[in-house]
Structure formats: structure tokens, C-alpha cells
Motif scaffolding. Structure first.
Motif, PDB file in Angstrom:
ATOM      1  N   MET A 123       0.775  -1.241  -0.008  1.00 59.13           N
ATOM      2  CA  MET A 123      -0.013  -0.077  -0.026  1.00 59.13           C
ATOM      3  C   MET A 123       0.889   1.120   0.010  1.00 59.13           C
ATOM      4  N   GLY A 124       2.015   1.163   0.580  1.00 62.19           N
ATOM      5  CA  GLY A 124       3.083   2.368   0.617  1.00 62.19           C
ATOM      6  C   GLY A 124       2.544   3.324   1.775  1.00 62.19           C
ATOM      7  N   THR A 125       1.814   2.856   2.815  1.00 59.22           N
ATOM      8  CA  THR A 125       1.367   3.850   3.886  1.00 59.22           C
ATOM      9  C   THR A 125       1.112   2.984   5.033  1.00 59.22           C
ATOM     10  N   SER A 126       1.842   3.640   5.906  1.00 58.37           N
ATOM     11  CA  SER A 126       1.710   3.094   7.457  1.00 58.37           C
ATOM     12  C   SER A 126       0.532   3.063   8.122  1.00 58.37           C
ATOM     13  N   MET A 127       0.074   4.540   7.830  1.00 61.18           N
ATOM     14  CA  MET A 127      -1.603   4.747   8.238  1.00 61.18           C
ATOM     15  C   MET A 127      -2.464   3.758   7.890  1.00 61.18           C
ATOM     16  N   GLY A 128      -2.477   3.589   6.573  1.00 58.44           N
ATOM     17  CA  GLY A 128      -3.429   2.680   5.620  1.00 58.44           C
ATOM     18  C   GLY A 128      -3.218   1.283   6.315  1.00 58.44           C
ATOM     19  N   THR A 129      -1.984   0.876   6.680  1.00 52.79           N
ATOM     20  CA  THR A 129      -1.785  -0.387   7.134  1.00 52.79           C
ATOM     21  C   THR A 129      -2.414  -0.585   8.541  1.00 52.79           C
ATOM     22  N   ILE A 130      -2.162   0.374   9.433  1.00 54.88           N
ATOM     23  CA  ILE A 130      -2.415   0.459  10.887  1.00 54.88           C
ATOM     24  C   ILE A 130      -4.059   0.639  11.037  1.00 54.88           C
ATOM     25  N   THR A 131      -4.711   1.487  10.259  1.00 54.30           N
ATOM     26  CA  THR A 131      -6.114   1.184  10.046  1.00 54.30           C
ATOM     27  C   THR A 131      -6.804   0.037   9.617  1.00 54.30           C
ATOM     28  N   ALA A 132      -6.049  -0.629   8.519  1.00 55.65           N
ATOM     29  CA  ALA A 132      -6.665  -2.179   8.348  1.00 55.65           C
ATOM     30  C   ALA A 132      -6.445  -3.261   9.307  1.00 55.65           C
ATOM     31  N   LEU A 133      -5.247  -3.244   9.802  1.00 52.08           N
ATOM     32  CA  LEU A 133      -4.597  -4.384  10.769  1.00 52.08           C
ATOM     33  C   LEU A 133      -4.949  -4.174  11.961  1.00 52.08           C
ATOM     34  N   ALA A 134      -5.229  -2.764  12.577  1.00 51.46           N
ATOM     35  CA  ALA A 134      -5.115  -2.732  14.084  1.00 51.46           C
ATOM     36  C   ALA A 134      -6.474  -3.441  14.491  1.00 51.46           C
ATOM     37  N   PRO A 135      -7.740  -3.031  13.970  1.00 51.53           N
ATOM     38  CA  PRO A 135      -8.905  -3.749  14.531  1.00 51.53           C
ATOM     39  C   PRO A 135      -8.750  -5.413  14.508  1.00 51.53           C
TER      40      PRO A 135
END
Length: 425
Positions: A123-135
């Protein structure tokens, strides 16, 4: 005019305004970064009364119109378009679920880290990764004996891995374009540095959780939805033109999304536009920073910084360490690793030219040390978002942020022990 500390005043004004607003409001994102940069640019225009306003405008226009700045902005926009459309077509969900479905229970925390690495790399984004994976990480913690903070720590560690390496990450784009090197060269240089850190992180997470087990679940995924990520990743590694690679990923995502009913062909244009909108801010910031830097350079500020590093640095290693410290400190002040790279990049490039440091090495160091700072900041967007999504505090997760620390240590070892031969490329 040369070598005056006042030439750096716009930079200090930005730090005071941006950081001051964050301290007063207890929220480092209360003031948009571009507002603080506009104030700094206004201060830069007020300096050097020997030059007319029109002359300063010409300098600013030349700086903003630099080929690297324009290319960087265009890549930002296309990367945003790809990120938006591939997410809408189901790529993120399938990638996460694919990883969770094939990972044995005893490797789940390691798996969360590895999945985070792959998602952020794609994805190239840490924010997108955290948003998708944290839940999902929170759900894993609730079904097992794993501490929530440990699961979130693994998530943030994986997110910072790809944020630092991905071909479509805004940090990678900024680092490469400010130094004028190839993405594939920067990736290879960068990967060799961070690979030991990733391996050690995996070992630490495994040792911490090897005695804990739980009943595995089966998650739905469609491998075809992961294909656009693989195409972009493989194409960029091979060395294909970044625009061609991203457009290929966009076209594939549109076809897959329309085929699986995620959206219609006409709706895909709106989704692409929304994805581009997500990177408008960093695009505007890049242009404004280029304007500020051009005036600071004209007033002797860049020369002042280079001279300061020359007096303290001893050869290439000293110059590389100076670049690392520079971008790390800027990130601590801005709480945004992309902004830190955009601000530090022009200075780092001139330092590299002065000491003969290869551009791919500079780009790698900029991206790594900006990510080290960003991955550890309790007031950074990454930890704040992870905490908000899971009900913990940023400080709870910090003891488990092994990867950013190890990444910094590996990079320092790289500076200290790697042979310093070869011309700048």
C-alpha cells in the motif's frame, strides 16, 4: 548575506509555530502542517531587503518548478490513485485475510508483523496499514492471551517496515526524488540495511509468544484481488518506470473491482479521485517547502548548514551521520516523516555532493531515520491512530516497538562499518 544564522529563520519559525500549536493544544495535528509552512514562507519573503519581491518570486518559482519536485508531486498523485482504487476493489481485505488464514497460531504475533510488512509494502502507507490491521490485531488479542499492546506493537512495527521501503510510499518517493536516484537502487540499498532488523524483530516476537496458543479461524479472501499489489511491487523491483507500474496497478484494480461488483466503471473514477485527494496535502507541502528552501539557499542558509557539518564531520561517515541526525531531529519536530524528508532532502543532497556520498545511500538514510523517529513518537499519527482504534495509549505500545529501534541501530552500523568507496551515483 552568506553564512548567516538568520537565513534559517523560516525553518525555526515553522518549528515554533507547528510544535508550539501542538504543545498548547496537546494535539500535534491541530494545526495543518501546510498552514505553518505558509507562515514560514511569508517570513522568508520578508528577509533580504536587497532583493525585490519580484526577484524573490522568480527564485521561488524556479525552486518549485524543479523537475524533481514536479515529478515527486505527480508520483504522489498517481500513488494515491492506486491506493484508493486497490483498496476499494478488495485488495487490502484479501491481503490481510490471506495472511491470517495461512499462519499457524503459535506464529500469530510474528504473523501480524509480517502481514503488516507486506500490506505496508504493497500500500505504501503506514497509516493505511494500521487502519486495516489494528482492528484485526485487537480481535486476536481478545481471542487469546496476547496483550493488546503487544499485538498493536507488532502492527505498528510492520507498518513502519513498508512505509520505509515501499515503491509507492510518499517517504520513498520524496527521498528518491530529492536525491535524483532510482527507486530500485534505493530499495536494494535500503533492504539490505533493514532486513537484519526485521529478522531480529521476528525472533523477539516469536520468543515472547511461543508458549501461547489459540484456535485458528478461517478468513475469506480472493487471491486475484492481491494481484495488483504484486504487479506494482515486482514491476518496481525489476526497474520499470514508476508511472507505468502504477498505471498498470490502477487498470488491474479497476478491472477486478468492476468484475467482483465492488464498484461500476464510472464509479471507479470517483474512487481514483478520492485516492488522489488523500495525497493533496503532502503535494502542496512539497511545493511550499521547495519555495522556502530556495529562498533559504539564496540567503546562505544551506551553505551555513553544510559548513557546520563540514567542521564536525570526518569524511563520508561523518556526513552520513550528520544527514541521519538532521532528518531524525526534523521528524521529531514535525511528527511527519514525509515532511521531514522533503525539508531535509535538499540539504542532504548538497552535503552528499560536498562529501561524495552516493545518492542512493542518502535517500536510504533519509527514509530510514525519518521512519525511526516516526515509529517511536507517542504524538505521531501512527501511534495515535493505533491507540484510538484499540483503546490503549501510545505509551502502552511503545515497549513493543522493537523494529524502529533495531532499524536505527542497523543503519548506524551500516554507517560505521560499510566500505566508503565508489563515486556518487
Amino acid at each position: 548575506m552568506k553564512h548567516r544564522i538568520l537565513a534559517l529563520l523560516p525553518f525555526f519559525v515553522f518549528i515554533v509555530v507547528f510544535a508550539g500549536a501542538g504543545i498548547i493544544s496537546h494535539d500535534f495535528y491541530s494545526m495543518p502542517a501546510y498552514v505553518a509552512f505558509i507562515i514560514a514562507l511569508f517570513v522568508a519573503f520578508l528577509q533580504n531587503r536587497k532583493m525585490s519581491f519580484d526577484e524573490k518570486l522568480k527564485i521561488v518559482a524556479k525552486g518549485a518548478g524543479d523537475v524533481n519536485i514536479i515529478t515527486m508531486v505527480l508520483i504522489f498523485l498517481v500513488a494515491g490513485a492506486f491506493s484508493g482504487i486497490v483498496t476499494a476493489s478488495g485488495g487490502v481485505d484479501s491481503t490481510v485475510n490471506f495472511g491470517l488464514s495461512i499462519i499457524p497460531p503459535q506464529f500469530m504475533i510474528v504473523g501480524i508483523f509480517v502481514i503488516g510488512c507486506f500490506i505496508s509494502l504493497s500500500m505504501g502507507t503506514s497509516m493505511g496499514t494500521i487502519t486495516a490491521l489494528a482492528p484485526i490485531a485487537l480481535g486476536v488479542a481478545q481471542q487469546t492471551d496476547f496483550p493488546v499492546a503487544l499485538c498493536i506493537g507488532a502492527t505498528v512495527c510492520g507498518a513502519m517496515f513498508g512505509d520505509n521501503l515501499s515503491m509507492i510510499s510518499d517517504t520513498t518517493i520524496a527521498a528518491v526524488r530529492t536525491q535524483g536516484c532510482e527507486m530500485s537502487d534505493k530499495f536494494k540499498q535500503n533492504f539490505l540495511i533493514v532486513l537484519p532488523a526485521a529478522i531480529i524483530t521476528i525472533v523477539i516476537f516469536y520468543v515472547q509468544t511461543m508458549h501461547l496458543t489459540y484456535e485458528a479461524n478461517v478468513y475469506d479472501y480472493h487471491f486475484i484481488e492481491i494481484v495488483p499489489y504484486l504487479v506494482v511491487l515486482i514491476g518496481a523491483l525489476i526497474g520499470f518506470n514508476v508511472f507505468a507500474v502504477l498505471f498498470s496497478g490502477i487498470i488491474l484494480s479497476v478491472i477486478i473491482g468492476v468484475a467482483n461488483g465492488s464498484f461500476t466503471f464510472m464509479e471507479s473514477f470517483g474512487i481514483i479521485g478520492e485516492g488522489m485527494t488523500g495525497l493533496f496535502e503532502i503535494s502542496i507541502i512539497s511545493i511550499i517547502v521547495a519555495c522556502i528552501v530556495s529562498l533559504i539557499r539564496e540567503n546562505g542558509g544551506i551553505a551555513l548548514i553544510i559548513d557546520g557539518i563540514k567542521k564536525t564531520a570526518k569524511g563520508k561517515r561523518g556526513a552520513e551521520l550528520g544527514i541521519a541526525v538532521l532528518v531524525f531531529l526534523v521528524d521529531l519536530c514535525t511528527a511527519n516523516n514525509t515532511v521531514a524528508i522533503v525539508m531535509s532532502g535538499p540539504v542532504a543532497r548538497e552535503i552528499g555532493e560536498e562529501f561524495g556520498v552516493e545518492s542512493k545511500r542518502i535517500a536510504s538514510l533519509l527514509d530510514i531515520f525519518a521512519s525511526v523517529g516516526q515509529g517511536l513518537l507517542p504524538y505521531g499519527a501512527q501511534l495515535l491512530t493505533a491507540a484510538a482504534l484499540t483503546g490503549i495509549t501510545p505509551l502502552d505500545a511503545m515497549p513493543y516497538l522493537y523494529y524502529p529501534i533495531l532499524m536505527g541501530l542497523c543503519a548506524l552500523a551500516f554507517i560505521a562499518f560499510r566500505p566508503q568507496k565508489g563515486p556518487r551515483t
